[in-house]
Design an enzyme around this catalytic site. Sequence first.
Site, mmCIF file in Angstrom:
data_model
loop_
_atom_site.group_PDB
_atom_site.id
_atom_site.type_symbol
_atom_site.label_atom_id
_atom_site.label_comp_id
_atom_site.label_asym_id
_atom_site.label_seq_id
_atom_site.Cartn_x
_atom_site.Cartn_y
_atom_site.Cartn_z
ATOM 1 C CB ILE A 114 -14.385 -0.753 -25.769
ATOM 2 C CG1 ILE A 114 -14.273 -1.109 -24.302
ATOM 3 C CG2 ILE A 114 -15.185 -1.900 -26.594
ATOM 4 C CD1 ILE A 114 -15.532 -1.352 -23.359
ATOM 5 C CB CYS A 115 -11.074 -3.933 -25.103
ATOM 6 S SG CYS A 115 -10.181 -5.139 -24.329
ATOM 7 C CB ALA A 116 -7.673 -5.167 -28.416
#
Length: 182
Positions: free
Chosen positions: A100-102
């Site tokens: 998730i995210c980066a």
Amino acid sequence: MIYVFLAEGFEEVEALTPVDMLRRCELNVITVGVGGQAVMGSHNIPVLANITDSEIVLDDRIDMIVLPGGMPGTLNLEKNPNVQAAIDFCIKNNKYIGAICAAPSLLGHKGLLDGKKATCYTGFETQLGNATTCDVPVCTDGNIITSRGAGTAMEFSFELVKVLTSEERSEKLKKTVLYRDE
């Protein structure tokens, strides 16, 4: 068994929401402190992990690993050889990877998203290799589940539950926690 890796600077919501939701479904979740058992999140929330990265066992008991984002958490995940070994194990053995995210950038840098659909935090799309980027909260392609960021942590968690159990169990969880109760 599900390993959720926590590296110094991890995004707390992206790590602890999946832990909470998966445990509500009585799944075996083990938090893994990268570099030590006590890990500080990106918003200065200390978390005591169940085990350290040197204690992980890569065998058939693993169903999934989860890679939370956050900075510098994502960078600390990427440079850890035990995290890299866990990613390699999951790919080789067709186990699930949630990022998730980066954190999807770790998979992109290894070429694991080439030819797959994936999503990530805005601005990290160039780090996904030759993936087809999707502008959706959560994207599942084969055994890889990616998500955009802290604001999509619930949707990400529900998708993890769905792939590990069933859509019905995921829907039941949504009702239990009053997700978007209208």
